[in-house]
Scaffold this motif. Structure first.
Motif, PDB file in Angstrom:
ATOM      1  N   ALA A   1       0.817  -1.226   0.000  1.00  0.00           N
ATOM      2  CA  ALA A   1       0.000   0.000   0.000  1.00  0.00           C
ATOM      3  C   ALA A   1       0.844   1.266   0.000  1.00  0.00           C
ATOM      4  N   ALA A   2       2.146   1.142  -0.160  1.00  0.00           N
ATOM      5  CA  ALA A   2       3.035   2.307  -0.034  1.00  0.00           C
ATOM      6  C   ALA A   2       2.550   3.489  -0.876  1.00  0.00           C
ATOM      7  N   LEU A   3       2.452   4.627  -0.214  1.00  0.00           N
ATOM      8  CA  LEU A   3       1.994   5.843  -0.878  1.00  0.00           C
ATOM      9  C   LEU A   3       3.150   6.828  -0.916  1.00  0.00           C
ATOM     10  N   ASN A   4       3.218   7.643  -1.946  1.00  0.00           N
ATOM     11  CA  ASN A   4       4.270   8.661  -1.937  1.00  0.00           C
ATOM     12  C   ASN A   4       3.767   9.910  -1.203  1.00  0.00           C
ATOM     13  N   VAL A   5       4.649  10.883  -1.035  1.00  0.00           N
ATOM     14  CA  VAL A   5       4.303  12.029  -0.198  1.00  0.00           C
ATOM     15  C   VAL A   5       3.109  12.804  -0.770  1.00  0.00           C
ATOM     16  N   ASP A   6       3.083  12.999  -2.099  1.00  0.00           N
ATOM     17  CA  ASP A   6       1.972  13.751  -2.697  1.00  0.00           C
ATOM     18  C   ASP A   6       0.644  13.027  -2.507  1.00  0.00           C
ATOM     19  N   GLU A   7       0.688  11.719  -2.625  1.00  0.00           N
ATOM     20  CA  GLU A   7      -0.544  10.942  -2.451  1.00  0.00           C
ATOM     21  C   GLU A   7      -1.025  11.033  -0.998  1.00  0.00           C
ATOM     22  N   LYS A   8      -0.068  10.983  -0.072  1.00  0.00           N
ATOM     23  CA  LYS A   8      -0.464  11.087   1.344  1.00  0.00           C
ATOM     24  C   LYS A   8      -1.079  12.455   1.625  1.00  0.00           C
TER      25      LYS A   8
ATOM     26  N   ARG B   1      10.051  -0.460   2.569  1.00  0.00           N
ATOM     27  CA  ARG B   1       9.132  -1.163   1.682  1.00  0.00           C
ATOM     28  C   ARG B   1       9.756  -1.452   0.332  1.00  0.00           C
ATOM     29  N   THR B   2       9.534  -2.649  -0.117  1.00  0.00           N
ATOM     30  CA  THR B   2      10.056  -2.989  -1.437  1.00  0.00           C
ATOM     31  C   THR B   2       8.946  -3.478  -2.358  1.00  0.00           C
ATOM     32  N   VAL B   3       7.709  -3.461  -1.857  1.00  0.00           N
ATOM     33  CA  VAL B   3       6.586  -3.897  -2.692  1.00  0.00           C
ATOM     34  C   VAL B   3       5.851  -2.655  -3.204  1.00  0.00           C
ATOM     35  N   PHE B   4       5.606  -2.614  -4.500  1.00  0.00           N
ATOM     36  CA  PHE B   4       4.937  -1.455  -5.091  1.00  0.00           C
ATOM     37  C   PHE B   4       3.737  -1.933  -5.893  1.00  0.00           C
ATOM     38  N   SER B   5       2.658  -1.184  -5.774  1.00  0.00           N
ATOM     39  CA  SER B   5       1.464  -1.600  -6.492  1.00  0.00           C
ATOM     40  C   SER B   5       1.206  -0.662  -7.656  1.00  0.00           C
ATOM     41  N   GLY B   6       0.413  -1.135  -8.579  1.00  0.00           N
ATOM     42  CA  GLY B   6       0.042  -0.298  -9.712  1.00  0.00           C
ATOM     43  C   GLY B   6      -1.269  -0.788 -10.278  1.00  0.00           C
ATOM     44  N   HIS B   7      -1.963   0.118 -10.940  1.00  0.00           N
ATOM     45  CA  HIS B   7      -3.174  -0.320 -11.620  1.00  0.00           C
ATOM     46  C   HIS B   7      -3.284   0.409 -12.942  1.00  0.00           C
ATOM     47  N   GLY B   8      -4.039  -0.187 -13.835  1.00  0.00           N
ATOM     48  CA  GLY B   8      -4.232   0.425 -15.139  1.00  0.00           C
ATOM     49  C   GLY B   8      -5.555  -0.050 -15.684  1.00  0.00           C
ATOM     50  N   SER B   9      -6.201   0.784 -16.481  1.00  0.00           N
ATOM     51  CA  SER B   9      -7.466   0.345 -17.051  1.00  0.00           C
ATOM     52  C   SER B   9      -7.534   0.716 -18.524  1.00  0.00           C
TER      53      SER B   9
ATOM     54  N   ARG C   1       6.378   4.186  -9.712  1.00  0.00           N
ATOM     55  CA  ARG C   1       6.337   4.380  -8.257  1.00  0.00           C
ATOM     56  C   ARG C   1       7.644   3.958  -7.619  1.00  0.00           C
ATOM     57  N   LEU C   2       8.108   2.812  -8.027  1.00  0.00           N
ATOM     58  CA  LEU C   2       9.365   2.288  -7.483  1.00  0.00           C
ATOM     59  C   LEU C   2      10.497   3.292  -7.750  1.00  0.00           C
ATOM     60  N   ILE C   3      10.548   3.764  -8.996  1.00  0.00           N
ATOM     61  CA  ILE C   3      11.624   4.685  -9.391  1.00  0.00           C
ATOM     62  C   ILE C   3      11.501   6.010  -8.632  1.00  0.00           C
ATOM     63  N   ALA C   4      10.254   6.500  -8.489  1.00  0.00           N
ATOM     64  CA  ALA C   4      10.049   7.771  -7.768  1.00  0.00           C
ATOM     65  C   ALA C   4      10.469   7.624  -6.309  1.00  0.00           C
ATOM     66  N   THR C   5      10.177   6.475  -5.704  1.00  0.00           N
ATOM     67  CA  THR C   5      10.556   6.268  -4.294  1.00  0.00           C
ATOM     68  C   THR C   5      12.077   6.249  -4.167  1.00  0.00           C
ATOM     69  N   ARG C   6      12.708   5.572  -5.095  1.00  0.00           N
ATOM     70  CA  ARG C   6      14.176   5.524  -5.051  1.00  0.00           C
ATOM     71  C   ARG C   6      14.761   6.939  -5.211  1.00  0.00           C
ATOM     72  N   ARG C   7      14.162   7.693  -6.136  1.00  0.00           N
ATOM     73  CA  ARG C   7      14.682   9.049  -6.379  1.00  0.00           C
ATOM     74  C   ARG C   7      14.486   9.930  -5.138  1.00  0.00           C
ATOM     75  N   GLU C   8      13.276   9.846  -4.545  1.00  0.00           N
ATOM     76  CA  GLU C   8      12.999  10.657  -3.342  1.00  0.00           C
ATOM     77  C   GLU C   8      13.995  10.312  -2.243  1.00  0.00           C
ATOM     78  N   ALA C   9      14.266   8.994  -2.079  1.00  0.00           N
ATOM     79  CA  ALA C   9      15.182   8.554  -1.018  1.00  0.00           C
ATOM     80  C   ALA C   9      16.591   9.069  -1.286  1.00  0.00           C
ATOM     81  N   GLN C  10      16.972   9.124  -2.562  1.00  0.00           N
ATOM     82  CA  GLN C  10      18.327   9.588  -2.893  1.00  0.00           C
ATOM     83  C   GLN C  10      18.507  11.075  -2.616  1.00  0.00           C
TER      84      GLN C  10
END
Ligand code: KIV
Ligand code: ZN
Length: 524
Positions: free
Chosen positions: A28-35, A487-495, A513-522
């Motif tokens: 369920a990991a959310l990024n800062v903007d989503e939170k 967290r190392t699990v990332f979710s995604g959806h598409g329709s 999402r995974l890439i954005a989290t890595r970038r934010e952490a860096q």
């Protein structure tokens, strides 16, 4: 106070922990903007306390607590800590900008937690708890103390801990049924015991935090209220560790619908319950089960002839809640390509989405495409479109421009993808696989090169009929650690009307999402 005696006219404080306990749901990991988006909606609907994260647990959690503290001025913003100085310091730092900061600290009170997790004695644990409260008080006035696993603790010991931490300055005492073990009767008795046996209990607010392992979180929380608790800890859609927490929508609607029984006030704008449920479901990629109380797609659907007949004669024969009161949009208003921007904006506002002009235009263009294929666009189609436009909530690094698939029972499934990279350069690549989805994922991997494992894949038709939009939800596990993030699990959806295209979009969403989290952490 006996069980049936309820303090009249009391106000219930809603403490929402979607962004902390809820976000602990796997994937369920959310990024800062989503939170922040969720926090804004929680604040606008009247939630008084937002638990925004566990600041020491990861740089992402720290940043989320910091941003929410800076931007949400009308609520108390709470940060979780263990009973450790470094945790409390991190929370105090993250909460610095908050108008109303609260630190929640605490530790286990059951013998199993004290002996096996904390490896100490009851006295040792009590001392640690008191010291943690005293330390937190040096930073903030408002300190909440949690007694983890209170549901399985010796009540006499629990009373002593509570008395000591209130004396040390705790303003709120949180009684969690961490493992979801108790029955409503037992939990109610526990809260009543606290009201009777903790001599200084009137100096603090009693809070209840119930987990749903036996499906009793809502019932236990309400039993807590019946017996004197005045703060309820909840999450949107009941998401959270394992089977989740008591759900915001169920608790609020139970307290309001059965005001005659509970006799308490709960200051929540109930018309925001459905919109926030959709928003959280979309951002976390955790679907809401159709028969979920209040916000499930069947919560107000009447299928048997006898029920339909009753409803047509008098709505209250089978409905105890008017769907409009919880913000379920009026399905009589049908959207089509002719609805125009104004009609679409109106419906989006009803659903709780506040999009900027750029975001709105993207949604509008997608809406026109869907409306072109289907005559009418249903609410669920629209929600899928909004959820799909991931960029509204965070900046995509890679953008999927085009997918082409060739498959059939006599051909090797092959996919070609065209992807725009971070520097605007377009890359085209192709691969084959065991099926069309496998082929698309392999082709995307050739371009993006982010090693991961697909751990969950599900597909559903959003609306009925052969022209339905298909929605794919996936979870991927990053192979390489995401710097400092737990967290190392990332979710995604598409329709999309094409389910392979929907699968590709879902995969791109999770990868971005995974890439954005890595970038934010860096950046830390
Ligand atoms: O379930 C629990 O005990 C918790 C505490 C940290 C409040 O989430
Ligand atoms: Zn919890």
């Amino acid at each position: 106070m006996d069980e049936t005696e309820v303090r009249t006219g009391d106000r219930i404080i809603v403490f929402d922990t979607t962004l902390r306990d809820g976000e602990q749901s796997p994937g369920a990991a959310l990024n800062v903007d989503e939170k922040l988006e969720i926090a804004r909606m929680l604040a606008s609907m009247g939630v008084e306390v937002i638990e925004a994260g566990f600041p020491i647990s990861s740089p992402g959690d720290f940043r989320a607590v910091q941003r929410i503290s800076q931007e949400i001025r009308d609520c108390t913003v709470c940060g979780l800590t263990r009973a450790r100085r470094e945790d409390i310091e991190a929370a105090a730092e993250a909460l610095k900008g908050a108008a109303h900061p609260r630190i929640q600290t605490g530790l286990g009170v059951s013998d199993v937690h004290i002996h096996h997790k904390l490896r100490t004695t009851r006295e040792g644990a009590l001392k640690m708890g008191v010291e943690a409260v005293q330390y937190a008080k040096q930073y903030v006035e408002d300190v909440q103390y949690y007694t983890e696993d209170a549901g399985r603790a010796d009540p006499e010991y629990l009373y002593r801990v509570l008395e000591a931490v209130i004396n040390a300055g705790a303003t709120v005492i949180n009684i969690p049924d961490t493992t979801g073990y108790t029955s409503p009767e037992e939990f109610g008795t526990l809260i009543r015991g606290i009201m009777h046996n903790v001599p200084n209990v009137d100096k603090a607010i009693v809070s209840v935090h119930c987990h749903n392992d036996l499906g009793l979180a809502t019932a236990n929380t309400l039993a807590g209220v019946r017996n004197g608790a005045r703060q309820v800890e909840v999450t949107v859609n009941g998401i959270g560790e394992r089977a989740g927490n008591a759900s915001l929508e169920e608790i609020v609607m139970a307290l309001k619908t059965r005001q005659d029984l509970f006799n308490v006030d709960v200051g929540i704008d109930t018309q925001r319950l459905y919109p926030i449920s959709r928003l959280v479901s979309h951002l976390t990629s955790i679907p809401v089960q159709p028969n979920k109380a209040i916000v499930g797609s069947n919560a107000f659907a009447h299928s048997s002839g006898i029920h339909q007949d009753g409803i047509l004669k008098e709505r209250t024969t089978y409905e105890i809640i008017n769907p409009r009161d919880v913000g379920v949009p009026d399905s009589e208003i049908i959207l089509s390509a002719r609805s125009g921007r104004h009609g679409l904006r109106h419906r989006l506002t009803e659903l709780g989405y506040t999009l900027d002009d750029q975001g709105f235009e993207k949604v509008y263009q997608r809406f026109l495409k869907v409306a072109d294929k289907k005559k009418t666009v249903e609410t669920r189609d629209l929600e899928a479109i909004v959820a799909d436009e991931a960029e509204i909530f965070f900046q995509e690094t890679y953008h999927l421009e085009h997918v082409q698939i060739s498959c059939g029972d006599h051909s090797i499934p092959t996919a070609t993808v065209r992807i725009e990279g971070p520097d605007g350069q377009i890359v085209c690549d192709a691969d084959h696989g065991t099926g069309p989805v496998d082929a698309v994922y392999r082709a995307i991997n050739r371009v993006i090169g982010e090693p991961n494992e697909l751990i969950e894949f599900s597909i559903e038709a959003i609306t009925e009929g052969i022209d339905a939009v298909g929605r794919v939800t996936i979870r991927i596990q990053a192979e390489a650690p995401v710097n400092g993030e737990t967290r190392t699990v990332f979710s995604g959806h598409g329709s999309d009307n094409d389910i392979v295209v929907a699968s590709a979009k879902a995969y791109m969403f999770a990868l971005n999402r995974l890439i954005a989290t890595r970038r934010e952490a860096q950046q830390d």
